[in-house]
Design a protein around this motif. Structure first.
Motif, PDB file in Angstrom:
ATOM      1  N   ILE A  77       0.838  -1.207   0.000  1.00 43.40           N
ATOM      2  CA  ILE A  77       0.000   0.000   0.000  1.00 43.40           C
ATOM      3  C   ILE A  77       0.869   1.252   0.000  1.00 43.40           C
ATOM      4  O   ILE A  77       0.606   2.219  -0.733  1.00 43.40           O
ATOM      5  N   ILE A  78       1.935   1.240   0.806  1.00 44.60           N
ATOM      6  CA  ILE A  78       2.833   2.393   0.891  1.00 44.60           C
ATOM      7  C   ILE A  78       3.506   2.666  -0.447  1.00 44.60           C
ATOM      8  O   ILE A  78       3.642   3.819  -0.867  1.00 44.60           O
ATOM      9  N   ILE A  79       3.934   1.612  -1.139  1.00 45.01           N
ATOM     10  CA  ILE A  79       4.601   1.793  -2.433  1.00 45.01           C
ATOM     11  C   ILE A  79       3.670   2.471  -3.436  1.00 45.01           C
ATOM     12  O   ILE A  79       4.092   3.319  -4.228  1.00 45.01           O
ATOM     13  N   ASN A  80       2.396   2.111  -3.396  1.00 46.44           N
ATOM     14  CA  ASN A  80       1.439   2.737  -4.306  1.00 46.44           C
ATOM     15  C   ASN A  80       1.202   4.201  -3.982  1.00 46.44           C
ATOM     16  O   ASN A  80       0.815   4.985  -4.862  1.00 46.44           O
ATOM     17  N   LEU A  81       1.454   4.583  -2.742  1.00 42.29           N
ATOM     18  CA  LEU A  81       1.297   5.977  -2.341  1.00 42.29           C
ATOM     19  C   LEU A  81       2.590   6.762  -2.475  1.00 42.29           C
ATOM     20  O   LEU A  81       2.568   7.968  -2.740  1.00 42.29           O
ATOM     21  N   GLN A  82       3.715   6.095  -2.262  1.00 47.55           N
ATOM     22  CA  GLN A  82       5.031   6.746  -2.328  1.00 47.55           C
ATOM     23  C   GLN A  82       5.993   5.798  -3.032  1.00 47.55           C
ATOM     24  O   GLN A  82       6.625   4.954  -2.412  1.00 47.55           O
ATOM     25  N   ASN A  83       6.117   5.951  -4.324  1.00 50.32           N
ATOM     26  CA  ASN A  83       6.794   4.982  -5.182  1.00 50.32           C
ATOM     27  C   ASN A  83       8.238   4.720  -4.784  1.00 50.32           C
ATOM     28  O   ASN A  83       8.729   3.591  -4.905  1.00 50.32           O
ATOM     29  N   THR A  84       8.947   5.750  -4.309  1.00 48.49           N
ATOM     30  CA  THR A  84      10.377   5.590  -4.011  1.00 48.49           C
ATOM     31  C   THR A  84      10.646   4.640  -2.854  1.00 48.49           C
ATOM     32  O   THR A  84      11.765   4.137  -2.711  1.00 48.49           O
ATOM     33  N   MET A  85       9.608   4.360  -2.045  1.00 48.14           N
ATOM     34  CA  MET A  85       9.822   3.530  -0.860  1.00 48.14           C
ATOM     35  C   MET A  85       9.884   2.046  -1.190  1.00 48.14           C
ATOM     36  O   MET A  85      10.020   1.222  -0.281  1.00 48.14           O
ATOM     37  N   TRP A  86       9.804   1.676  -2.469  1.00 47.10           N
ATOM     38  CA  TRP A  86       9.969   0.270  -2.818  1.00 47.10           C
ATOM     39  C   TRP A  86      11.363  -0.216  -2.429  1.00 47.10           C
ATOM     40  O   TRP A  86      11.580  -1.401  -2.182  1.00 47.10           O
ATOM     41  N   ARG A  87      12.321   0.732  -2.360  1.00 49.47           N
ATOM     42  CA  ARG A  87      13.690   0.383  -2.007  1.00 49.47           C
ATOM     43  C   ARG A  87      13.812  -0.105  -0.555  1.00 49.47           C
ATOM     44  O   ARG A  87      14.816  -0.725  -0.194  1.00 49.47           O
ATOM     45  N   LEU A  88      12.800   0.180   0.256  1.00 45.22           N
ATOM     46  CA  LEU A  88      12.837  -0.297   1.641  1.00 45.22           C
ATOM     47  C   LEU A  88      12.791  -1.820   1.704  1.00 45.22           C
ATOM     48  O   LEU A  88      13.104  -2.416   2.740  1.00 45.22           O
ATOM     49  N   SER A  89      12.413  -2.463   0.610  1.00 44.41           N
ATOM     50  CA  SER A  89      12.404  -3.930   0.545  1.00 44.41           C
ATOM     51  C   SER A  89      13.793  -4.506   0.798  1.00 44.41           C
ATOM     52  O   SER A  89      13.922  -5.669   1.193  1.00 44.41           O
ATOM     53  N   THR A  90      14.830  -3.699   0.582  1.00 39.54           N
ATOM     54  CA  THR A  90      16.202  -4.139   0.839  1.00 39.54           C
ATOM     55  C   THR A  90      16.396  -4.543   2.291  1.00 39.54           C
ATOM     56  O   THR A  90      17.142  -5.484   2.597  1.00 39.54           O
ATOM     57  N   LEU A  91      15.703  -3.854   3.198  1.00 36.96           N
ATOM     58  CA  LEU A  91      15.774  -4.187   4.626  1.00 36.96           C
ATOM     59  C   LEU A  91      14.586  -5.038   5.069  1.00 36.96           C
ATOM     60  O   LEU A  91      14.730  -5.905   5.941  1.00 36.96           O
ATOM     61  N   LEU A  92      13.418  -4.771   4.468  1.00 31.78           N
ATOM     62  CA  LEU A  92      12.190  -5.407   4.948  1.00 31.78           C
ATOM     63  C   LEU A  92      12.171  -6.914   4.735  1.00 31.78           C
ATOM     64  O   LEU A  92      11.942  -7.678   5.676  1.00 31.78           O
ATOM     65  N   PHE A  93      12.390  -7.369   3.505  1.00 31.76           N
ATOM     66  CA  PHE A  93      12.239  -8.788   3.211  1.00 31.76           C
ATOM     67  C   PHE A  93      13.267  -9.675   3.934  1.00 31.76           C
ATOM     68  O   PHE A  93      12.902 -10.746   4.414  1.00 31.76           O
ATOM     69  N   PRO A  94      14.544  -9.261   4.045  1.00 28.33           N
ATOM     70  CA  PRO A  94      15.463 -10.076   4.863  1.00 28.33           C
ATOM     71  C   PRO A  94      15.026 -10.166   6.322  1.00 28.33           C
ATOM     72  O   PRO A  94      15.138 -11.236   6.942  1.00 28.33           O
ATOM     73  N   TYR A  95      14.521  -9.054   6.872  1.00 25.97           N
ATOM     74  CA  TYR A  95      14.065  -9.079   8.261  1.00 25.97           C
ATOM     75  C   TYR A  95      12.848  -9.996   8.418  1.00 25.97           C
ATOM     76  O   TYR A  95      12.774 -10.798   9.367  1.00 25.97           O
ATOM     77  N   LEU A  96      11.915  -9.906   7.481  1.00 29.69           N
ATOM     78  CA  LEU A  96      10.731 -10.769   7.547  1.00 29.69           C
ATOM     79  C   LEU A  96      11.101 -12.234   7.342  1.00 29.69           C
ATOM     80  O   LEU A  96      10.460 -13.124   7.917  1.00 29.69           O
ATOM     81  N   THR A 138       7.047  -1.744  12.726  1.00 24.57           N
ATOM     82  CA  THR A 138       8.125  -2.449  12.022  1.00 24.57           C
ATOM     83  C   THR A 138       8.604  -1.639  10.824  1.00 24.57           C
ATOM     84  O   THR A 138       9.810  -1.430  10.634  1.00 24.57           O
ATOM     85  N   LEU A 139       7.664  -1.166  10.021  1.00 23.64           N
ATOM     86  CA  LEU A 139       8.019  -0.381   8.837  1.00 23.64           C
ATOM     87  C   LEU A 139       8.624   0.964   9.222  1.00 23.64           C
ATOM     88  O   LEU A 139       9.566   1.439   8.570  1.00 23.64           O
ATOM     89  N   ALA A 140       8.104   1.583  10.278  1.00 23.29           N
ATOM     90  CA  ALA A 140       8.654   2.860  10.738  1.00 23.29           C
ATOM     91  C   ALA A 140      10.087   2.694  11.230  1.00 23.29           C
ATOM     92  O   ALA A 140      10.962   3.525  10.939  1.00 23.29           O
ATOM     93  N   THR A 141      10.347   1.612  11.954  1.00 29.07           N
ATOM     94  CA  THR A 141      11.688   1.349  12.456  1.00 29.07           C
ATOM     95  C   THR A 141      12.671   1.113  11.323  1.00 29.07           C
ATOM     96  O   THR A 141      13.797   1.630  11.335  1.00 29.07           O
ATOM     97  N   LEU A 142      12.256   0.346  10.319  1.00 29.71           N
ATOM     98  CA  LEU A 142      13.127   0.096   9.170  1.00 29.71           C
ATOM     99  C   LEU A 142      13.358   1.374   8.362  1.00 29.71           C
ATOM    100  O   LEU A 142      14.448   1.572   7.803  1.00 29.71           O
ATOM    101  N   SER A 143      12.352   2.250   8.303  1.00 31.85           N
ATOM    102  CA  SER A 143      12.528   3.534   7.621  1.00 31.85           C
ATOM    103  C   SER A 143      13.564   4.387   8.331  1.00 31.85           C
ATOM    104  O   SER A 143      14.428   5.012   7.689  1.00 31.85           O
ATOM    105  N   ALA A 144      13.489   4.438   9.664  1.00 34.20           N
ATOM    106  CA  ALA A 144      14.472   5.197  10.434  1.00 34.20           C
ATOM    107  C   ALA A 144      15.868   4.603  10.281  1.00 34.20           C
ATOM    108  O   ALA A 144      16.861   5.341  10.140  1.00 34.20           O
ATOM    109  N   LEU A 145      15.950   3.279  10.283  1.00 33.12           N
ATOM    110  CA  LEU A 145      17.235   2.609  10.101  1.00 33.12           C
ATOM    111  C   LEU A 145      17.807   2.885   8.714  1.00 33.12           C
ATOM    112  O   LEU A 145      19.013   3.134   8.566  1.00 33.12           O
ATOM    113  N   SER A 146      16.948   2.884   7.701  1.00 31.28           N
ATOM    114  CA  SER A 146      17.380   3.182   6.339  1.00 31.28           C
ATOM    115  C   SER A 146      17.937   4.597   6.242  1.00 31.28           C
ATOM    116  O   SER A 146      18.983   4.829   5.611  1.00 31.28           O
TER     117      SER A 146
END
Length: 273
Positions: A77-96, A138-146
């Motif tokens: 949902i976030i990617i559809n609202l803010q396209n550039t945040m797809w790059r957060l998958s670099t941290l998100l998917f390994p953590y998940l 979880t997403l907010a924490t990864l955003s801050a870490l990024s």
């Protein structure tokens, strides 16, 4: 009947595919990215559905899979609202993926299960708001870490594959505060629903225990972070460290209690018997 173990393996394989996204040389979410994201959402969603279809499980493993599924859903949902945040998958998917491994190996013990007819509307409401709160945090924490990783790389003038695949600092900061505000609002609703559930069970609105203290502490710190962030007094590494502590409090309050009850105590009982 579908074998839950097979669904868990498929979900883990989908998360492995997600972990490989940063190694692709694309600067935008292409068809393969969306295909992998939908694959992860479908695999984890089916797993959660089959686990919760006949009985509502509140064990540690189920909580982890619910966290993974809801985090991926919110991320799409976030990617559809803010396209550039797809790059957060670099941290998100390994953590998940790490959460999925933990869920898989703690899946052998299910102690907490209830028929849907035994659960009141308030309990459902409290469960949904709790899951959403933890996924948002979880997403907010990864955003801050990024943001912190990117700032550190800019200052040191070092570029590597991770820094090249993370979102810009400004985008991460903006998403961080937006998610934190939304997280605070939903956590407030979770606290209200929790008080209503508690009142229905024992006639008390609030029972002071370790879980309540951890969650209330996390809520207060989140409000403070939002206030200071808006005033411009907390950003970068300091904000990341504080939100990591908040995430630790929420993890101990949401998952920690389930881990102790469903995993540690169960193994201790097995050893005693």
């Amino acid at each position: 009947m579908v074998n839950i173990t097979v669904l868990e393996v498929i979900a883990l394989l989908s998360l492995i595919c997600g972990c490989l996204i940063p190694f692709r040389r694309y600067d935008h979410p292409d068809r393969l990215f969306w295909l992998i994201s939908i694959f992860i959402l479908t695999a984890t969603g089916l797993l959660v559905f089959y686990r919760q279809n006949l009985y509502w499980h509140s064990d540690f493993s189920t909580a982890l899979w619910l966290t993974i599924c809801s985090s991926v859903l919110l991320f799409i949902i976030i990617i559809n609202l803010q396209n550039t945040m797809w790059r957060l998958s670099t941290l998100l998917f390994p953590y998940l993926f790490l959460l999925g491994i933990l869920a898989y190996f703690s899946d052998k013990i299910i102690l907490s299960s209830f028929s849907p007819r035994e659960i009141s509307v308030w309990i459902y409401y409290h469960a949904i708001t709790s899951i959403l709160t933890y996924a948002l945090l979880t997403l907010a924490t990864l955003s801050a870490l990024s943001s912190t990783i990117q700032e550190r790389n800019i200052r040191s003038k070092r570029l590597h594959i991770i820094s090249q695949r993370l979102p810009p600092v400004t985008s991460s900061d903006n998403l961080f505060i937006k998610l934190l505000i939304l997280c605070a609002f939903i956590l407030f609703l979770a606290l209200i629903s929790g008080m209503a559930t508690q009142y229905m069970q024992n006639g008390k609105f609030l029972t002071i225990d370790h879980k309540t203290i951890l969650i209330l502490s996390a809520f207060i710190i989140i409000i403070i972070i939002i206030f200071l962030h808006i005033r411009g007094g907390i950003r970068g590494r300091l904000a990341t460290w504080i939100v990591l502590f908040v995430y630790l409090f929420m993890s101990l309050g949401y998952l920690g209690v389930k881990f102790v009850r469903n995993v540690l105590l169960a193994h201790i009982n097995d050893l005693i018997i």
